[in-house]
Design a protein around this motif. Structure first.
Motif, PDB file in Angstrom:
ATOM      1  N   VAL A 182       0.826  -1.207   0.000  1.00 30.82           N
ATOM      2  CA  VAL A 182       0.000   0.000   0.000  1.00 30.82           C
ATOM      3  C   VAL A 182       0.860   1.256   0.000  1.00 30.82           C
ATOM      4  N   LEU A 183       1.749   1.376   0.969  1.00 30.01           N
ATOM      5  CA  LEU A 183       2.500   2.620   1.156  1.00 30.01           C
ATOM      6  C   LEU A 183       3.542   2.835   0.058  1.00 30.01           C
ATOM      7  N   CYS A 184       4.275   1.783  -0.311  1.00 27.48           N
ATOM      8  CA  CYS A 184       5.328   1.952  -1.316  1.00 27.48           C
ATOM      9  C   CYS A 184       4.751   2.189  -2.702  1.00 27.48           C
ATOM     10  N   SER A 185       3.611   1.553  -2.999  1.00 18.82           N
ATOM     11  CA  SER A 185       3.000   1.804  -4.310  1.00 18.82           C
ATOM     12  C   SER A 185       2.478   3.232  -4.400  1.00 18.82           C
ATOM     13  N   MET A 186       1.884   3.733  -3.325  1.00 21.41           N
ATOM     14  CA  MET A 186       1.392   5.104  -3.344  1.00 21.41           C
ATOM     15  C   MET A 186       2.544   6.101  -3.426  1.00 21.41           C
ATOM     16  N   ALA A 187       3.584   5.879  -2.633  1.00 22.52           N
ATOM     17  CA  ALA A 187       4.727   6.792  -2.664  1.00 22.52           C
ATOM     18  C   ALA A 187       5.446   6.718  -4.003  1.00 22.52           C
ATOM     19  N   GLY A 188       5.622   5.508  -4.535  1.00 24.31           N
ATOM     20  CA  GLY A 188       6.282   5.361  -5.824  1.00 24.31           C
ATOM     21  C   GLY A 188       5.518   6.032  -6.943  1.00 24.31           C
ATOM     22  N   TYR A 189       4.180   5.939  -6.908  1.00 25.77           N
ATOM     23  CA  TYR A 189       3.377   6.600  -7.940  1.00 25.77           C
ATOM     24  C   TYR A 189       3.459   8.119  -7.806  1.00 25.77           C
ATOM     25  N   GLY A 190       3.492   8.585  -6.574  1.00 26.44           N
ATOM     26  CA  GLY A 190       3.607  10.020  -6.368  1.00 26.44           C
ATOM     27  C   GLY A 190       4.921  10.571  -6.908  1.00 26.44           C
ATOM     28  N   PHE A 191       6.014   9.873  -6.667  1.00 22.50           N
ATOM     29  CA  PHE A 191       7.313  10.330  -7.172  1.00 22.50           C
ATOM     30  C   PHE A 191       7.428  10.151  -8.684  1.00 22.50           C
ATOM     31  N   ALA A 192       6.690   9.233  -9.251  1.00 23.72           N
ATOM     32  CA  ALA A 192       6.787   8.979 -10.692  1.00 23.72           C
ATOM     33  C   ALA A 192       5.906   9.911 -11.512  1.00 23.72           C
ATOM     34  N   ARG A 193       4.732  10.264 -11.001  1.00 23.81           N
ATOM     35  CA  ARG A 193       3.764  10.970 -11.824  1.00 23.81           C
ATOM     36  C   ARG A 193       3.373  12.357 -11.296  1.00 23.81           C
ATOM     37  N   LEU A 194       3.285  12.507  -9.998  1.00 26.06           N
ATOM     38  CA  LEU A 194       2.814  13.780  -9.458  1.00 26.06           C
ATOM     39  C   LEU A 194       3.947  14.797  -9.431  1.00 26.06           C
ATOM     40  N   LYS A 195       3.631  16.018  -9.761  1.00 26.67           N
ATOM     41  CA  LYS A 195       4.619  17.094  -9.767  1.00 26.67           C
ATOM     42  C   LYS A 195       4.386  17.979  -8.542  1.00 26.67           C
TER      43      LYS A 195
ATOM     44  N   GLY B 138      11.505  -0.367  -1.610  1.00 28.49           N
ATOM     45  CA  GLY B 138      10.167  -0.568  -2.147  1.00 28.49           C
ATOM     46  C   GLY B 138       9.675   0.641  -2.913  1.00 28.49           C
ATOM     47  N   ILE B 139       9.925   1.838  -2.395  1.00 26.61           N
ATOM     48  CA  ILE B 139       9.526   3.058  -3.092  1.00 26.61           C
ATOM     49  C   ILE B 139      10.276   3.180  -4.416  1.00 26.61           C
ATOM     50  N   PHE B 140      11.575   2.889  -4.399  1.00 26.34           N
ATOM     51  CA  PHE B 140      12.380   2.961  -5.618  1.00 26.34           C
ATOM     52  C   PHE B 140      11.887   1.969  -6.662  1.00 26.34           C
ATOM     53  N   LEU B 141      11.617   0.736  -6.241  1.00 26.73           N
ATOM     54  CA  LEU B 141      11.163  -0.291  -7.181  1.00 26.73           C
ATOM     55  C   LEU B 141       9.841   0.109  -7.839  1.00 26.73           C
ATOM     56  N   MET B 142       8.895   0.567  -7.044  1.00 28.83           N
ATOM     57  CA  MET B 142       7.593   0.933  -7.602  1.00 28.83           C
ATOM     58  C   MET B 142       7.703   2.178  -8.475  1.00 28.83           C
ATOM     59  N   ARG B 143       8.521   3.128  -8.077  1.00 26.66           N
ATOM     60  CA  ARG B 143       8.692   4.327  -8.907  1.00 26.66           C
ATOM     61  C   ARG B 143       9.248   3.957 -10.277  1.00 26.66           C
ATOM     62  N   GLN B 144      10.266   3.110 -10.303  1.00 23.16           N
ATOM     63  CA  GLN B 144      10.852   2.718 -11.584  1.00 23.16           C
ATOM     64  C   GLN B 144       9.849   1.985 -12.461  1.00 23.16           C
ATOM     65  N   PHE B 145       9.016   1.176 -11.860  1.00 27.57           N
ATOM     66  CA  PHE B 145       8.009   0.460 -12.639  1.00 27.57           C
ATOM     67  C   PHE B 145       6.975   1.428 -13.208  1.00 27.57           C
ATOM     68  N   PHE B 146       6.518   2.377 -12.401  1.00 27.35           N
ATOM     69  CA  PHE B 146       5.516   3.335 -12.865  1.00 27.35           C
ATOM     70  C   PHE B 146       6.078   4.242 -13.958  1.00 27.35           C
ATOM     71  N   LEU B 147       7.360   4.575 -13.880  1.00 30.91           N
ATOM     72  CA  LEU B 147       7.971   5.382 -14.927  1.00 30.91           C
ATOM     73  C   LEU B 147       7.986   4.659 -16.269  1.00 30.91           C
ATOM     74  N   ALA B 148       8.045   3.331 -16.227  1.00 31.61           N
ATOM     75  CA  ALA B 148       8.091   2.544 -17.460  1.00 31.61           C
ATOM     76  C   ALA B 148       6.715   2.360 -18.086  1.00 31.61           C
ATOM     77  N   LEU B 149       5.643   2.637 -17.343  1.00 29.45           N
ATOM     78  CA  LEU B 149       4.296   2.490 -17.910  1.00 29.45           C
ATOM     79  C   LEU B 149       3.987   3.651 -18.859  1.00 29.45           C
ATOM     80  N   PRO B 150       3.324   3.396 -19.974  1.00 31.75           N
ATOM     81  CA  PRO B 150       2.954   4.485 -20.890  1.00 31.75           C
ATOM     82  C   PRO B 150       2.016   5.478 -20.213  1.00 31.75           C
ATOM     83  N   VAL B 151       2.393   6.736 -20.229  1.00 29.21           N
ATOM     84  CA  VAL B 151       1.577   7.758 -19.589  1.00 29.21           C
ATOM     85  C   VAL B 151       0.272   7.991 -20.342  1.00 29.21           C
ATOM     86  N   GLU B 152       0.208   7.547 -21.609  1.00 27.82           N
ATOM     87  CA  GLU B 152      -1.009   7.731 -22.402  1.00 27.82           C
ATOM     88  C   GLU B 152      -2.202   6.994 -21.789  1.00 27.82           C
ATOM     89  N   LEU B 153      -1.956   5.880 -21.098  1.00 23.79           N
ATOM     90  CA  LEU B 153      -3.050   5.152 -20.460  1.00 23.79           C
ATOM     91  C   LEU B 153      -3.724   6.010 -19.398  1.00 23.79           C
TER      92      LEU B 153
END
Length: 273
Positions: free
Chosen positions: A85-98, A150-165
């Motif tokens: 829960v926490l690492c996925s939310m933090a990783g997504y925040g660092f990957a997508r939110l400005k 965990g935060i680093f792993l999830m962030r790297q994965f989210f960065l690799a996802l196409p932002v168009e989705l």
């Protein structure tokens, strides 16, 4: 050479190496079925003459091993769920939110990986003593609620996802939270499975911190309980090997269940970032 073999030539190198790593595990299982006389015999025997269950019997009747096992399952389950829960939310925040300071905050979090755990034990123990969770199971799982890895792993994965989705979801009226929950998380199953396995391995095998924070026999984790079988004058080898089998079997099953997810996760996290 590949045309004459039903498998990759690399397997000719990997199979002996795999056998080298499997032999200690096999020896541990075989030793758990030996009697104390066979274990202490010199020269040592590799195979038991017959299957003895005295190690397992003593482990289950003379020690609260099942309670230790249950404590370990509880600590690991809370740690895995909190990480997901926490690492996925933090990783997504660092990957997508400005937001202001995003890069600095991420670097600070990653820098904590370089701090030795020994330096954090005394201040963590004092903090836990003040809030009253020393010598409880909470002291064992609170440090595992989230991690920089965990935060680093999830962030790297989210960065690799196409932002168009995500942009398509927002055009359809989805907010940030619904996009994360309904679009991103289902695509992140390989990364979540990998993070779950890594967290399970670390929290399940954690010995040093629970050994410091827990002294009550009823709240021991399995690793702390097994450490008590080893002493200066005598070691209960049959019970120790039986306990190691009990501690290792769930980890092997977890890895076999999630091994396919590792390849997908490492492929995605290596594409970008």
């Amino acid at each position: 050479m590949r045309r004459f073999l039903p498998f990759s030539p690399w397997h000719l190198l990997l199979m002996p190496l795999a056998l080298l790593f499997v032999l200690p595990l096999v020896q541990m299982v075989l030793t758990s079925f030996m009697s104390s006389a066979e274990i202490n015999q010199f020269p040592p025997k590799l195979l038991p003459t017959s299957l003895h269950l005295e190690g397992y019997r003593a482990l289950l009747t003379e020690t609260p091993a099942l309670r230790w096992f249950g404590n370990t399952v509880l600590v690991s389950a809370v740690s895995v769920l909190a990480h997901l829960v926490l690492c996925s939310m933090a990783g997504y925040g660092f990957a997508r939110l400005k937001f202001a300071g995003r890069g600095v905050a991420f670097l600070v979090i990653i820098a904590t990986v370089m701090i030795p755990i020994q330096l954090l034990m005394i201040p963590t123990y004092l903090m836990f003593a003040r809030i009253g969770i020393v010598d409880t199971l909470a002291a064992a799982f609170v440090p595992w609620l989230a991690s920089a890895f965990g935060i680093f792993l999830m962030r790297q994965f989210f960065l690799a996802l196409p932002v168009e989705l995500e942009e398509a979801a927002r055009i359809d009226g989805c907010g940030t939270w619904r996009t994360f929950r309904s679009i991103v998380l289902p695509l992140a199953r390989p990364a979540l499975a990998t993070l779950a396995v890594f967290t399970l391995l670390s929290s399940w095998n954690d010995l040093l911190w629970p050994l410091v924070a827990i002294s009550d026999n009823r709240t021991f984790t399995l690793q702390v309980g097994l450490a008590n079988f080893q002493g200066m004058r005598r070691t209960e080898w049959s019970q120790l090997m039986a306990g190691n089998v009990l501690a290792t079997a769930p980890l092997i099953l977890a890895f076999l269940f999630a091994q396919r997810k590792f390849i997908a996760t490492m492929t995605f996290t290596g594409l970008k970032g």
